[in-house]
Write an enzyme that holds these catalytic residues in place. Structure first.
Site, mmCIF file in Angstrom:
data_model
loop_
_atom_site.group_PDB
_atom_site.id
_atom_site.type_symbol
_atom_site.label_atom_id
_atom_site.label_comp_id
_atom_site.label_asym_id
_atom_site.label_seq_id
_atom_site.Cartn_x
_atom_site.Cartn_y
_atom_site.Cartn_z
ATOM 1 N N LYS A 144 85.295 75.519 12.736
ATOM 2 C CA LYS A 144 86.157 76.526 13.369
ATOM 3 C C LYS A 144 86.397 77.675 12.396
ATOM 4 O O LYS A 144 86.460 77.452 11.191
ATOM 5 C CB LYS A 144 87.522 75.908 13.702
ATOM 6 C CG LYS A 144 87.546 74.981 14.892
ATOM 7 C CD LYS A 144 88.980 74.515 15.147
ATOM 8 C CE LYS A 144 89.037 73.485 16.257
ATOM 9 N NZ LYS A 144 88.663 73.997 17.578
ATOM 10 N N ARG A 195 86.389 64.818 23.585
ATOM 11 C CA ARG A 195 85.776 64.097 24.702
ATOM 12 C C ARG A 195 84.886 62.970 24.195
ATOM 13 O O ARG A 195 84.728 61.948 24.867
ATOM 14 C CB ARG A 195 85.003 65.085 25.589
ATOM 15 C CG ARG A 195 83.879 65.798 24.891
ATOM 16 C CD ARG A 195 83.429 67.051 25.611
ATOM 17 N NE ARG A 195 84.380 68.161 25.452
ATOM 18 C CZ ARG A 195 84.245 69.346 26.028
ATOM 19 N NH1 ARG A 195 83.213 69.589 26.794
ATOM 20 N NH2 ARG A 195 85.144 70.291 25.840
HETATM 21 N N1 BES Z 1 90.964 70.659 19.667
HETATM 22 C C1 BES Z 1 90.116 71.602 20.292
HETATM 23 C C2 BES Z 1 90.765 72.255 21.500
HETATM 24 C C3 BES Z 1 91.930 73.159 21.222
HETATM 25 C C4 BES Z 1 91.751 74.510 21.018
HETATM 26 C C5 BES Z 1 93.200 72.644 21.211
HETATM 27 C C6 BES Z 1 92.818 75.321 20.805
HETATM 28 C C7 BES Z 1 94.266 73.452 20.980
HETATM 29 C C8 BES Z 1 94.100 74.788 20.794
HETATM 30 C C9 BES Z 1 88.836 70.933 20.771
HETATM 31 O O1 BES Z 1 88.405 69.863 20.027
HETATM 32 C C10 BES Z 1 87.765 71.988 20.727
HETATM 33 O O2 BES Z 1 87.546 72.529 19.694
HETATM 34 N N2 BES Z 1 87.173 72.264 21.864
HETATM 35 C C11 BES Z 1 86.159 73.263 21.949
HETATM 36 C C12 BES Z 1 85.164 72.841 23.007
HETATM 37 C C13 BES Z 1 83.943 73.694 23.084
HETATM 38 C C14 BES Z 1 83.156 73.624 21.803
HETATM 39 C C15 BES Z 1 83.121 73.231 24.247
HETATM 40 C C16 BES Z 1 86.821 74.583 22.345
HETATM 41 O O3 BES Z 1 87.773 74.568 23.121
HETATM 42 O O4 BES Z 1 86.403 75.617 21.835
HETATM 43 ZN ZN ZN Z 2 87.277 70.458 18.327
#
Ligand code: BES
Ligand code: ZN
Ligand code: ZN
Length: 497
Positions: A279, A353
């Site tokens: 990230k 997931r």
């Molecule tokens: N933990 C994150 C989701 C999230 C984002 C929670 C912002 C709280 C605030 C999750 O694991 C994630 O990073 N999801 C990705 C999925 C994508 C790569 C398909 C996302 O939301 O960008």
């Molecule tokens: Zn994530």
């Protein structure tokens, strides 16, 4: 976080029908044109009280709060006015919020106690008792464990809730519910606010263990056992972390015959760096809250042993960090979940997931009637609904209705998204049974839901994506910046009915 978490505020709550003269009295006021009247009995204030209120700058606008000295004018010597605005806008959630505003003002003024006169305009007496109790305890929540200067002592030690009639068993139960619901939220907030390096999976496993008791059994599965249980999806996510994963399984069994058997699953990523699909720093800043789902389940269990509802509840939390360590799982890797399905991981940041695949497969083999998972699953949930709503996905109409009703009782907002079958194609993989991402920019939250659906077998199931609501950057009446503890009370209402 080795030290025990203490969340229960030491405030004594009392129910009574008379008003103590020496205790400041909080009343709710309504605006009626230019006039101000106090809730309950449609009475106007004595002119002298109104004058003092005006002099203090109290206009009666929604959310206004003033503490006044009014000797001889009303049954108490000090009056705390809190304004609900117009009478037709009054509802239970507003009452909860006003109670929080009053408690904070009382605390600032260093008062030790106050009475709260229930208005009969917004809801039944037991509901109001619960709302006021929750409001006070949530409004006073603070996370000060790491402040070396400030003392965390609140002045407030006693609250008298003034009820119209003599107290009944129903009212006493409502008070108990209010305290337990709020305590569960405070416990969840503490866990989520804890710095990530101080709440690695095994530490949370120990916290879960501390919740075991007469009615609650807790098992914590460690890395070796997880391998025997073929939880290779959870283990896959864990590979980049220096800390081993755990799976927590809590089980509450009521003493009396149970009406329903429910499994609650909470995503427990104690820190989500994104893994190799790293990230950006700004998005990583709050990722200690990626275990809010697991913390929600733990908070709920804290309340269950006190409330003892006639519902059997399993609480399951898969816990790991998502880190880019030397052995981290990589985009392109394939992991096999414990139900035998293979997952092609194309983005290591869509890890929630992946580990939920194992937790849901595990839950689907238990003797339960329903499964509900709660997870900070997708950033897309924030894009779709903003910060005020939790996304709900389920094909079970009755479960949807019941979650909605529960969320209304809790004053938390939930909005349903469809599990559109046509989008299932987006997660078809060329090499495995399923891949962990869909098409970029297309229905990300729904795709998360559709992915999870693959792992619940034929169980009745609902999915709550709380990515948006689990964290607040700004303060509100009921919370300080940081963890919100959202969905704890909604799910508790779901359980107790
Ligand atoms: N933990 C994150 C989701 C999230 C984002 C929670 C912002 C709280 C605030 C999750 O694991 C994630 O990073 N999801 C990705 C999925 C994508 C790569 C398909 C996302 O939301 O960008
Ligand atoms: Zn994530
Ligand atoms: Zn995550």
């Amino acid at each position: 976080m080795a030290d025990e978490i203490k969340t229960m505020k030491n405030i004594k709550f009392n129910l009574q029908s008379e008003i103590h003269k020496n205790v400041p009295l909080a009343v709710v006021t309504f605006q009626e044109g230019e006039d101000l009247r106090w809730a309950r009995s449609a009475r106007s204030f004595p002119a002298a009280v109104l004058k003092t209120a005006r002099e203090d700058g109290f206009r009666g606008n929604k959310g206004d709060c003033s503490i006044l000295r009014v000797p001889g004018q009303i049954p108490a010597e000090r009056l705390i006015l809190s304004s609900a605005g117009k009478v037709d806008e009054a509802d239970l959630h507003q009452l909860r919020t006003l109670a929080a505003v009053v408690a904070k003002r009382v605390s600032q003024a260093k008062l030790k106690s106050f009475s709260f006169l229930l208005p009969d305009e917004s809801g039944t007496c037991p509901e109001q008792i619960q709302a006021v109790t929750e409001g006070i305890l949530l409004g006073l929540y603070q996370f000060k464990r790491y402040k070396s200067q400030e003392s965390s002592e609140d002045s407030l030690s006693e609250v008298f809730i003034v009820v119209p009639q003599k107290e009944s068993a129903e009212c006493r139960q409502a008070l108990q519910y209010g305290q337990s619901f709020a305590e569960a939220v405070r416990f969840t907030r503490d866990l989520v606010n804890e710095p990530p390096s101080r709440k690695v999976p095994e530490t949370i496993g120990r916290t879960a263990q501390s919740l075991s008791g007469k009615h609650v059994k807790v098992r914590v599965f460690h890395k070796k056992q997880l391998a025997q249980m073929k939880m290779n999806a959870l283990l896959g996510v864990n590979r980049g972390s220096a800390h081993p994963p755990v799976l927590v399984h809590m089980h509450y069994k009521p003493a009396c015959a149970c009406q329903k058997r429910l499994a609650l699953i909470g995503k427990g990523v104690t820190f989500d760096s994104g893994g190799l699909s790293l990230k950006p720093s700004a998005s990583m800043m709050t990722m200690k809250y990626d275990m809010a789902g697991a913390a929600t389940v733990l908070g709920i269990f804290k309340a269950l042993s006190v409330l003892r509802p006639p519902v059997e509840v399993h609480g399951i939390a898969p816990l790991t960090e998502n880190m880019p360590g030397p052995d981290a799982y990589k985009p392109g890797d394939v992991v096999k979940a414990s139900n035998g399905k293979t997952i092609e991981v194309l983005n290591t940041d869509a890890e929630g997931r992946v580990l939920l695949a194992d937790a849901l497969s595990y839950a689907s083999k238990l003797s339960v009637d329903e499964i509900i998972d709660v997870a900070t699953l997708t950033g897309a949930a924030v894009v779709a609904l903003g910060k005020s709503y939790c996304a709900l996905m389920s094909d079970q109409e009755d479960m949807v209705q019941m979650v909605m009703r529960s969320s209304e009782k809790a004053g938390e907002k939930v909005w349903r998204l469809p599990l559109e079958p046509a989008y299932r194609d987006h997660i078809k993989s060329h090499v495995a049974d399923i891949k962990n991402i869909g098409n970029s920019g297309e229905a990300g939250t729904i795709i998360g839901g559709l992915f999870l659906k693959e792992f619940v077998g034929d169980k009745r199931w609902a999915h709550l994506d709380m990515a948006a609501m689990g964290w607040g950057d700004t303060a509100s009446e009921l919370s300080v910046p940081g963890a919100t503890g959202a969905m704890v009370r909604t799910l508790l209402h779901y359980i107790v009915g």
